[in-house]
Structure formats: structure tokens, C-alpha cells
Scaffold this active site. Sequence first.
Site, PDB file in Angstrom:
ATOM      1  N   LYS A   1       1.154  -1.473   0.430  1.00  0.00           N
ATOM      2  CA  LYS A   1       0.252  -0.035   0.360  1.00  0.00           C
ATOM      3  C   LYS A   1       0.739   1.263  -0.620  1.00  0.00           C
ATOM      4  O   LYS A   1       2.182   1.681   0.295  1.00  0.00           O
ATOM      5  CB  LYS A   1      -0.866  -0.207   1.098  1.00  0.00           C
ATOM      6  CG  LYS A   1      -2.365   0.502   0.845  1.00  0.00           C
ATOM      7  CD  LYS A   1      -3.062  -0.128   0.542  1.00  0.00           C
ATOM      8  CE  LYS A   1      -4.789   0.570   0.490  1.00  0.00           C
ATOM      9  NZ  LYS A   1      -5.302  -0.351  -0.247  1.00  0.00           N
TER      10      LYS A   1
HETATM   11  P1  NAD Z   1     -13.321   7.593  -1.904  1.00  0.00           P
HETATM   12  O1  NAD Z   1     -11.989   8.706  -1.780  1.00  0.00           O
HETATM   13  O2  NAD Z   1     -14.191   7.245  -3.879  1.00  0.00           O
HETATM   14  O3  NAD Z   1     -14.238   7.832  -1.333  1.00  0.00           O
HETATM   15  C1  NAD Z   1     -14.223   7.974   0.444  1.00  0.00           C
HETATM   16  C2  NAD Z   1     -15.494   8.571   1.020  1.00  0.00           C
HETATM   17  O4  NAD Z   1     -15.414   8.320   2.326  1.00  0.00           O
HETATM   18  C3  NAD Z   1     -16.252   9.850   0.214  1.00  0.00           C
HETATM   19  O5  NAD Z   1     -16.853   9.795   0.226  1.00  0.00           O
HETATM   20  C4  NAD Z   1     -15.513  10.669   1.652  1.00  0.00           C
HETATM   21  O6  NAD Z   1     -15.914  12.188   2.352  1.00  0.00           O
HETATM   22  C5  NAD Z   1     -15.622   9.832   3.604  1.00  0.00           C
HETATM   23  N1  NAD Z   1     -14.927   9.687   4.031  1.00  0.00           N
HETATM   24  C6  NAD Z   1     -13.275  10.062   4.048  1.00  0.00           C
HETATM   25  N2  NAD Z   1     -13.245  10.774   6.015  1.00  0.00           N
HETATM   26  C7  NAD Z   1     -14.231  10.166   6.267  1.00  0.00           C
HETATM   27  C8  NAD Z   1     -14.793  10.278   7.234  1.00  0.00           C
HETATM   28  N3  NAD Z   1     -13.738  10.888   8.592  1.00  0.00           N
HETATM   29  N4  NAD Z   1     -16.334  10.019   8.290  1.00  0.00           N
HETATM   30  C9  NAD Z   1     -17.634   9.373   6.850  1.00  0.00           C
HETATM   31  N5  NAD Z   1     -16.758  10.005   5.691  1.00  0.00           N
HETATM   32  C10 NAD Z   1     -15.129   9.656   5.602  1.00  0.00           C
HETATM   33  O7  NAD Z   1     -13.113   6.026  -1.180  1.00  0.00           O
HETATM   34  P2  NAD Z   1     -13.593   4.656  -2.061  1.00  0.00           P
HETATM   35  O8  NAD Z   1     -12.036   4.446  -2.763  1.00  0.00           O
HETATM   36  O9  NAD Z   1     -14.403   4.762  -1.590  1.00  0.00           O
HETATM   37  O10 NAD Z   1     -11.975   3.599  -0.287  1.00  0.00           O
HETATM   38  C11 NAD Z   1     -13.115   4.192   0.542  1.00  0.00           C
HETATM   39  C12 NAD Z   1     -12.426   3.235   2.016  1.00  0.00           C
HETATM   40  O11 NAD Z   1     -12.902   1.387   0.845  1.00  0.00           O
HETATM   41  C13 NAD Z   1     -11.064   2.920   2.030  1.00  0.00           C
HETATM   42  O12 NAD Z   1     -11.038   2.130   3.447  1.00  0.00           O
HETATM   43  C14 NAD Z   1     -10.740   1.464   1.364  1.00  0.00           C
HETATM   44  O13 NAD Z   1      -9.552   1.387   1.938  1.00  0.00           O
HETATM   45  C15 NAD Z   1     -11.102   1.049   0.874  1.00  0.00           C
HETATM   46  N6  NAD Z   1     -11.451   0.353  -0.171  1.00  0.00           N
HETATM   47  C16 NAD Z   1     -11.635   0.644  -1.986  1.00  0.00           C
HETATM   48  C17 NAD Z   1     -10.731  -0.149  -2.670  1.00  0.00           C
HETATM   49  C18 NAD Z   1     -11.147   0.851  -3.925  1.00  0.00           C
HETATM   50  O14 NAD Z   1     -11.373  -0.842  -5.383  1.00  0.00           O
HETATM   51  N7  NAD Z   1     -10.806   1.545  -4.134  1.00  0.00           N
HETATM   52  C19 NAD Z   1     -11.097  -2.071  -3.187  1.00  0.00           C
HETATM   53  C20 NAD Z   1     -11.183  -2.126  -1.419  1.00  0.00           C
HETATM   54  C21 NAD Z   1     -10.957  -1.378   0.058  1.00  0.00           C
END
Ligand code: NAD
Length: 456
Positions: A142
Site C-alpha cells: 500500500k
Molecule cells: P473515495 O475517496 O472514493 O471515498 C471516500 C469516502 O469516504 C468519501 O465519501 C469521503 O467523504 C468519505 N470520508 C472520508 N473521511 C470520512 C470520515 N471521517 N467520516 C465519514 N466519511 C468520510 O475512497 P474509496 O475508494 O471509496 O475507499 C473507501 C474505503 O474503501 C477505504 O477504506 C479504502 O481503502 C477501501 N477500499 C477501496 C477500494 C477501491 O477499489 N477503491 C478497494 C478496497 C477497499
Amino acid sequence: MQQHDATSTPPSSAQFSEAALRIESNRLWPPERPLEKPARTGLFANVIRQFDRAADLLNLDRSVRKILSHTMNELTIHFPVRMDDGRIEMFTGYRVQHNNALGPFKGGLRFHPSVDLDEVRALAAWMTWKTAVARIPFGGAKGGIQMDPSRYSHSELERITRRFTFALGDNIGPEYDIPAPDVNTNAQIMAWILDTYLSFKPPQERQRCTHVVTGKPIESGGSLGREKATGQGVVFLIEHWARDNRLDLVNCTFTVQGFGNVGSWAARLLARHGAKLRAVQDVTGSIANPDGIDAEDLAAYVRRRGGVSGYTRARPIDADQFFATPADIFIPAAMESQITLETAPLLQVRLVAEGANGPTDADGDAILEQRGIQVLPDILCNAGGVVVSYFEWLQNKRSEFWELDEVDAKLRRKMSTAYEQVRSTVQRYRIDWRTAAYVVALTQLELVYKERGIFP
Ligand code: NAD
């Protein structure tokens, strides 16, 4: 920890694998200086607690246990970038490679103020377990940059991304370490990384390197279905869980924390079953509507306005009210450590389906277990993203382009197999789903180390 200023030459992959070998072989070098012990507090300590629980249960081989409770390589990069007004700003970026016993290092890049070595270590280790549970031939890594991307212009973001990629040099590579999108990064950022990486390769090699990142735009070698893949995987697992637990998705209700890539796709796809979205929280605030929120409409609003705040077809609520909203399913899809000593007692749901990585801390886990709330753990539940990243990587290597129904069908099969394997481990050992998912991952990793032995 390797300290490295981008004004110097990036460490070569040979130097890097030298460091890896030292740790892989579990020999201490220099002999009088022991390996750094994992910190006892923080996110990585939480990973080690989860790991220990499964390792104790399995009576995991002592050497394998030592190896897997450390990361292999940790790169910290301080690098300068010119801002639009001519100023130079310094940034700090990280890439942590936890383990590559099962294949090349794989894991996302995050742009967020909370990014630090401890967070990236934890996220890298979760990737190792996740790829093992999903049975794809990747290891875990990561990375990220400690920054708030909303403070920078489009062209500043481009220069920050390109400069970081340059500094990473050959510490990433299509057969070595393959980044992907994560919080606040997307297909555009992957396209900049690809372009920068290729620019430093001889023209004859460029075509063979497009799989250095996944989650690219389709025209630049991305895969159909990658953008929605993590949310799609979450929904495939919820379908399985609902069947096993006699929950009718047509009439069920759910809440979502985080309405970015994972949260918005999970919500949109679950809503297509007829499920009703009751409340949403993101970094801008929390909203609720007992009659249901139209997930497609909210996603369009968030694309325009950057967050859920101000959405008029729901009413604003505070954070405690959000957590206490009654529903069948809660999908955390934002940041780590959201379900805690304070928030876990508030939840009124049957299932927590972890779209985010590490949304539940150790206290939160204990409370959910006590209260009989089931958890589909992150390393199983959000594996859809890395599974379709693997499909993208395969398509690039083979110069193929798969249709969406083919990608979706293959993703469904992978997620079903992983679900069934973890479920049978839950039944066999009578343990919680998180520990069971770790047992599945660690069993496979232990087998590989035993087959190959530890060099020399
Ligand atoms: P993103 O940037 O697209 O979205 C993040 C979201 O979280 C946004 O809506 C933001 O406003 C919200 N957020 C941030 N801080 C916050 C807080 N303190 N309280 C409430 N909401 C908050 O990111 P993403 O890609 O959707 O990733 C979200 C989670 O999923 C992360 O933990 C990431 O590691 C995990 N993840 C993502 C993927 C992927 O393919 N993108 C794959 C596996 C896991």
C-alpha cells in the site's frame, strides 16, 4: 525505514530486494540489531492483534509467524513540487511492501492527511491477507501521500502524482509492485502514474509495461467493471449472506458511511435489488430519510457538489443519529476505526459489511460480537476491487479486452468461492468471520513458506 530524498537517485529494486531478502530469510543484519518490533498502539498493532488471534488458533509455524508480522520493505519519500504560484512545497509519500510470497506486491495509493507509516503498514498487511483469501496470485502493499487533495488544483495534483511516481522509480513495476486507486485517487491519477512510469522506459519496452498500475481509464488499458468492482463485490457477498440468513433484500434497509467509489457503488447496486437506503454519512456530514434515499440521484449530487451535505431529499442528522439509524445492514466505506467503543453500541443492524479497510477496531469488534451483530470482514468483503485489478492485469499481459458480463461473472465466481471457504472455516472452528478469513489466508501462506523453505 529507508529515508530517501527525491533529489537523490531512487533506490534501485536490487537494493530493495536485498532488504527484502534480509527480512525474508529472518536473519538479523547487522546481527546485533534486532528487527524493529511492531508498535503496540495504532493501526498496525490492530492488524497484529487480528493476526495473532488466527495464528494462535492455527498454531501457525513460528518462523512464518515472525515473517508475516513484519513488513518486508518500507519506503518514505520526501519530494518537492512546484505549485501554480511558483512556490515549492515539500510532500511526504510512502510505499510499504508487506509480503510477496504469493505474487507481485499489490495495493492502492491513498492521498489523505491521515496517511503515515503506521496506516500504510496496516493497509499493506491487509492486502496480503485479502489477496490470499481471494486466491489471486498477488502479495500485499500500500502507499500514499500525506496531503489533502482538495487544497490543490488539477495541474498541481498532476505534478504531485508524477513527481511521486518518478521518486518511486523501479520500486514499482508490472511484475513487481502494482499500485491502484484508493481513497482520493482515481483512474485519472492512475493514467498519470502510467504515463510517468512509461516515460522512463525505452520505447521498445513501453507496450509490455501497461500493467504497472490497475484501475486505469478504459482507453488507457483499464478493465470494464473495475470502477464498480469493490462495491459490486460487497453486494455479491451481501447476496450470499442474505440467502444464508433469510433476509429478503427486496424489503431490507441499509445505511452507508462514505459515498465515494466503494460506498456509492455498493449503495447503487444494492438499491437495484429493491433495498432501501436509509442514511448516509461522508466527510461533509450525515443525512437520513426513513422513506429511502435514491442512491443514483445522491451519487449524481455528490459528483456535482463533492459531498452529501445540502442534499435536500433527506434531512441532516448528527453523527450519533447516523450510527443509531435502524437498518438491516450497515456498509462502512470510508476510513479506518469508525466502529469503536463509542459507536459500536449505537448500531441497530444485523450485519456490518465492511467496504472500507479496517473500519472496526478491536473494541468495536468485541462489542459487535457481544451484541450478536455479524461482520463480513474487510479482507473478504472488499476484495472485489483487487480481483478485478487482477483481471485488468491479465488482460494487459495478454493484450485482451474482456466484455463486462465476462468480468462480472468471473468476479461473482471468485467472491462466491471466497465466501464459501470462509463460511466453512467459521463452521469448522466455530469462530467469527474475521478470524476465519485470516485462517483461510494464513493457511495458504504457511503452505507456500513450508513448500519453499526459507533461504538460505
Ligand atoms: P473515495 O475517496 O472514493 O471515498 C471516500 C469516502 O469516504 C468519501 O465519501 C469521503 O467523504 C468519505 N470520508 C472520508 N473521511 C470520512 C470520515 N471521517 N467520516 C465519514 N466519511 C468520510 O475512497 P474509496 O475508494 O471509496 O475507499 C473507501 C474505503 O474503501 C477505504 O477504506 C479504502 O481503502 C477501501 N477500499 C477501496 C477500494 C477501491 O477499489 N477503491 C478497494 C478496497 C477497499
